[in-house]
Write a protein that holds these residues in place. Sequence first.
Motif, PDB file in Angstrom:
ATOM      1  N   ARG A  54       3.288  -5.294   4.555  1.00 36.33           N
ATOM      2  CA  ARG A  54       1.973  -5.842   4.918  1.00 36.33           C
ATOM      3  C   ARG A  54       2.096  -6.881   6.031  1.00 36.33           C
ATOM      4  O   ARG A  54       1.276  -6.913   6.953  1.00 36.33           O
ATOM      5  CB  ARG A  54       1.305  -6.426   3.685  1.00 36.33           C
ATOM      6  CG  ARG A  54       0.812  -5.369   2.720  1.00 36.33           C
ATOM      7  CD  ARG A  54      -0.008  -5.976   1.587  1.00 36.33           C
ATOM      8  NE  ARG A  54      -0.590  -4.920   0.786  1.00 36.33           N
ATOM      9  CZ  ARG A  54      -0.085  -4.487  -0.363  1.00 36.33           C
ATOM     10  NH1 ARG A  54       1.008  -5.039  -0.856  1.00 36.33           N
ATOM     11  NH2 ARG A  54      -0.678  -3.519  -1.022  1.00 36.33           N
ATOM     12  N   ALA A  55       3.123  -7.713   5.963  1.00 36.15           N
ATOM     13  CA  ALA A  55       3.344  -8.713   7.015  1.00 36.15           C
ATOM     14  C   ALA A  55       3.646  -8.026   8.342  1.00 36.15           C
ATOM     15  O   ALA A  55       3.182  -8.467   9.398  1.00 36.15           O
ATOM     16  CB  ALA A  55       4.482  -9.656   6.624  1.00 36.15           C
ATOM     17  N   TRP A  56       4.408  -6.948   8.312  1.00 38.58           N
ATOM     18  CA  TRP A  56       4.728  -6.201   9.525  1.00 38.58           C
ATOM     19  C   TRP A  56       3.451  -5.607  10.128  1.00 38.58           C
ATOM     20  O   TRP A  56       3.253  -5.661  11.344  1.00 38.58           O
ATOM     21  CB  TRP A  56       5.746  -5.109   9.226  1.00 38.58           C
ATOM     22  CG  TRP A  56       6.063  -4.260  10.409  1.00 38.58           C
ATOM     23  CD1 TRP A  56       6.933  -4.555  11.408  1.00 38.58           C
ATOM     24  CD2 TRP A  56       5.502  -2.974  10.729  1.00 38.58           C
ATOM     25  NE1 TRP A  56       6.944  -3.531  12.333  1.00 38.58           N
ATOM     26  CE2 TRP A  56       6.079  -2.558  11.938  1.00 38.58           C
ATOM     27  CE3 TRP A  56       4.573  -2.154  10.109  1.00 38.58           C
ATOM     28  CZ2 TRP A  56       5.755  -1.340  12.532  1.00 38.58           C
ATOM     29  CZ3 TRP A  56       4.252  -0.942  10.708  1.00 38.58           C
ATOM     30  CH2 TRP A  56       4.840  -0.556  11.904  1.00 38.58           C
ATOM     31  N   VAL A  57       2.586  -5.080   9.287  1.00 35.75           N
ATOM     32  CA  VAL A  57       1.319  -4.515   9.777  1.00 35.75           C
ATOM     33  C   VAL A  57       0.491  -5.590  10.462  1.00 35.75           C
ATOM     34  O   VAL A  57      -0.131  -5.341  11.489  1.00 35.75           O
ATOM     35  CB  VAL A  57       0.522  -3.873   8.617  1.00 35.75           C
ATOM     36  CG1 VAL A  57      -0.907  -3.556   9.028  1.00 35.75           C
ATOM     37  CG2 VAL A  57       1.224  -2.622   8.123  1.00 35.75           C
ATOM     38  N   ASP A  58       0.510  -6.798   9.917  1.00 32.19           N
ATOM     39  CA  ASP A  58      -0.270  -7.902  10.478  1.00 32.19           C
ATOM     40  C   ASP A  58       0.388  -8.531  11.709  1.00 32.19           C
ATOM     41  O   ASP A  58      -0.250  -9.318  12.410  1.00 32.19           O
ATOM     42  CB  ASP A  58      -0.483  -8.995   9.424  1.00 32.19           C
ATOM     43  CG  ASP A  58      -1.402  -8.513   8.300  1.00 32.19           C
ATOM     44  OD1 ASP A  58      -2.177  -7.559   8.529  1.00 32.19           O
ATOM     45  OD2 ASP A  58      -1.330  -9.087   7.206  1.00 32.19           O
ATOM     46  N   SER A  59       1.638  -8.180  11.984  1.00 33.32           N
ATOM     47  CA  SER A  59       2.355  -8.784  13.100  1.00 33.32           C
ATOM     48  C   SER A  59       2.086  -8.038  14.403  1.00 33.32           C
ATOM     49  O   SER A  59       1.544  -6.940  14.422  1.00 33.32           O
ATOM     50  CB  SER A  59       3.857  -8.795  12.815  1.00 33.32           C
ATOM     51  OG  SER A  59       4.384  -7.478  12.959  1.00 33.32           O
ATOM     52  N   ASP A  60       2.544  -8.651  15.485  1.00 31.74           N
ATOM     53  CA  ASP A  60       2.414  -8.024  16.800  1.00 31.74           C
ATOM     54  C   ASP A  60       3.342  -6.823  16.937  1.00 31.74           C
ATOM     55  O   ASP A  60       3.098  -5.942  17.755  1.00 31.74           O
ATOM     56  CB  ASP A  60       2.733  -9.040  17.906  1.00 31.74           C
ATOM     57  CG  ASP A  60       1.666 -10.111  18.003  1.00 31.74           C
ATOM     58  OD1 ASP A  60       0.512  -9.841  17.582  1.00 31.74           O
ATOM     59  OD2 ASP A  60       1.971 -11.202  18.481  1.00 31.74           O
ATOM     60  N   ALA A  63       1.720  -3.452  16.426  1.00 33.80           N
ATOM     61  CA  ALA A  63       0.775  -3.060  17.461  1.00 33.80           C
ATOM     62  C   ALA A  63       1.471  -2.484  18.692  1.00 33.80           C
ATOM     63  O   ALA A  63       0.839  -1.824  19.510  1.00 33.80           O
ATOM     64  CB  ALA A  63      -0.087  -4.243  17.872  1.00 33.80           C
TER      65      ALA A  63
END
Length: 64
Positions: A54-60, A63
């Motif tokens: 989840r943290a990876w998804v929220d990170s740059d 993207a």
Amino acid sequence: MVMELPDNRLWNVEETAYFLGVPVKTLYQWKWTGEGPPVRKVGRHLRYNPARVRAWVDSDEAAA
């Protein structure tokens, strides 16, 4: 199909692929190229920490 994803244990490849909406093969490719969410090997199996995914998804990084 709706899959219940537990947060109290590591996710396997199928659960992680479901959460991210990508094919399982993509996770293996990301592991090979050093991309994607953090992963660890447990024995011969890949496992993902749900909080770190989840943290990876929220990170740059996700993207890119």
